[in-house]
Design a protein around this motif. Structure first.
Motif, short mmCIF file in Angstrom:
data_model
loop_
_atom_site.label_atom_id
_atom_site.label_comp_id
_atom_site.label_asym_id
_atom_site.label_seq_id
_atom_site.Cartn_x
_atom_site.Cartn_y
_atom_site.Cartn_z
N VAL A 71 -60.07 44.44 -13.72
CA VAL A 71 -59.21 43.59 -12.69
C VAL A 71 -57.86 44.04 -12.43
N LEU A 72 -57.12 44.33 -13.41
CA LEU A 72 -55.88 44.88 -13.53
C LEU A 72 -55.76 46.24 -12.76
N LEU A 73 -56.57 47.12 -13.23
CA LEU A 73 -56.62 48.39 -12.38
C LEU A 73 -56.80 48.34 -11.07
N ALA A 74 -57.86 47.42 -10.47
CA ALA A 74 -58.20 47.19 -9.17
C ALA A 74 -57.00 46.68 -8.28
N LEU A 75 -56.59 45.46 -8.88
CA LEU A 75 -55.60 45.01 -8.21
C LEU A 75 -54.23 45.54 -8.10
N GLU A 76 -54.03 46.79 -8.77
CA GLU A 76 -53.06 47.76 -9.11
C GLU A 76 -52.78 48.08 -7.61
N THR A 87 -57.75 33.32 -16.10
CA THR A 87 -57.17 33.50 -17.46
C THR A 87 -56.05 34.45 -16.92
N LEU A 88 -55.92 35.53 -16.33
CA LEU A 88 -54.59 36.23 -15.90
C LEU A 88 -53.74 35.55 -14.94
N GLU A 89 -54.29 34.73 -14.43
CA GLU A 89 -53.34 33.82 -13.52
C GLU A 89 -52.74 33.05 -14.66
N ARG A 90 -53.36 32.53 -15.26
CA ARG A 90 -52.61 31.54 -16.41
C ARG A 90 -51.50 32.33 -17.18
N ASP A 91 -51.89 33.66 -17.67
CA ASP A 91 -50.92 34.39 -18.20
C ASP A 91 -49.67 34.86 -17.19
N VAL A 138 -51.70 37.43 -12.51
CA VAL A 138 -52.22 37.46 -11.22
C VAL A 138 -51.79 36.39 -10.46
N HIS A 139 -51.44 36.51 -9.12
CA HIS A 139 -51.17 35.42 -8.04
C HIS A 139 -52.41 34.96 -7.28
N ARG A 140 -52.74 33.86 -7.26
CA ARG A 140 -54.08 33.49 -6.30
C ARG A 140 -53.11 32.76 -5.20
N ASP A 141 -53.53 33.50 -3.92
CA ASP A 141 -52.76 32.85 -2.82
C ASP A 141 -54.22 32.21 -1.98
N ALA A 142 -54.20 31.04 -1.90
CA ALA A 142 -55.37 30.10 -1.24
C ALA A 142 -54.69 29.85 0.09
N LYS A 143 -55.25 30.32 1.17
CA LYS A 143 -54.86 29.91 2.72
C LYS A 143 -55.72 28.91 3.11
N PRO A 144 -54.93 27.74 3.75
CA PRO A 144 -55.56 26.59 4.31
C PRO A 144 -56.30 27.00 5.67
N VAL A 145 -57.25 27.82 5.63
CA VAL A 145 -57.96 28.01 6.99
C VAL A 145 -59.34 27.86 6.52
N ILE A 146 -60.03 27.67 7.87
CA ILE A 146 -61.60 27.65 7.81
C ILE A 146 -62.33 28.98 8.37
N PRO A 147 -63.24 29.49 7.58
CA PRO A 147 -63.41 29.37 6.05
C PRO A 147 -62.24 29.48 5.11
N TYR A 184 -56.11 37.55 -4.05
CA TYR A 184 -55.57 37.76 -5.46
C TYR A 184 -54.52 39.27 -5.40
N THR A 185 -53.59 39.08 -6.04
CA THR A 185 -52.58 40.16 -5.96
C THR A 185 -52.19 40.09 -7.55
N LEU A 186 -51.43 41.31 -7.96
CA LEU A 186 -50.78 41.24 -9.33
C LEU A 186 -49.23 40.74 -9.06
N THR A 187 -48.79 40.04 -10.11
CA THR A 187 -47.33 39.91 -9.95
C THR A 187 -46.83 40.95 -10.56
N GLU A 188 -45.41 40.67 -10.75
CA GLU A 188 -44.53 41.90 -11.33
C GLU A 188 -45.10 42.07 -13.03
N LEU A 189 -45.26 40.98 -13.51
CA LEU A 189 -45.86 41.02 -14.93
C LEU A 189 -47.24 41.75 -15.10
#
Length: 128
Positions: free
Chosen positions: A31-36, A63-67, A70-79, A84-89
């Motif tokens: 996941v980390l390598l892909a999101l890099e 788990t990675l979001e909690r740590d 990883v940033h989870r960006d949920a957009k309020p659209v339909i569908p 998912y993106t990496l944070t600085e950490l």
């Protein structure tokens, strides 16, 4: 770095050991390598990684979001759209994991030779 300082206390892992476990888990590394390289939607990320179940990818991302990696960006659209993106950490962790992955690429043949030599010695039996 002393490994003894990373010993578990009872059933609980020390904080450093737990973070290391999350970052270096089978799916955490991928996941980390892909999101890099870029952000991904869940299904895209699952295809990019390959072989990961929906459940395991969900758990790994949570788990990675909690740590804080990883940033989870949920957009309020339909569908619904979730990126998912990496944070600085997370970018810092991905760089470290990436260095280990590059080392593995460079040394995999040497490791394979060592394994074959070890297996041959074991098959030959005890040599007193």
């Amino acid at each position: 770095m002393k490994v003894s300082g990373w010993a578990s206390a009872g059933e609980e892992l020390c904080p450093q050991r737990l973070v290391l476990e999350h970052v270096t888990s089978r799916w955490g590394v991928l996941v980390l390598l892909a999101l890099e390289s870029r952000s991904y939607r869940f299904s895209e990320l699952r295809r990019e990684i390959g072989g990961v179940s929906e459940k395991m990818l969900t758990q790994t991302l949570q788990t990675l979001e909690r740590d804080g990696m990883v940033h989870r960006d949920a957009k309020p659209v339909i569908p619904p759209r979730v990126d998912y993106t990496l944070t600085e950490l997370g970018r810092e962790a991905a760089a470290q994991v990436g260095a280990l992955a590059q080392w593995t690429d460079r040394r995999v043949d040497q490791v394979a030779r060592a394994r074959r030599a070890y297996d041959a010695r074991r098959a030959a039996g005890p040599q007193g």
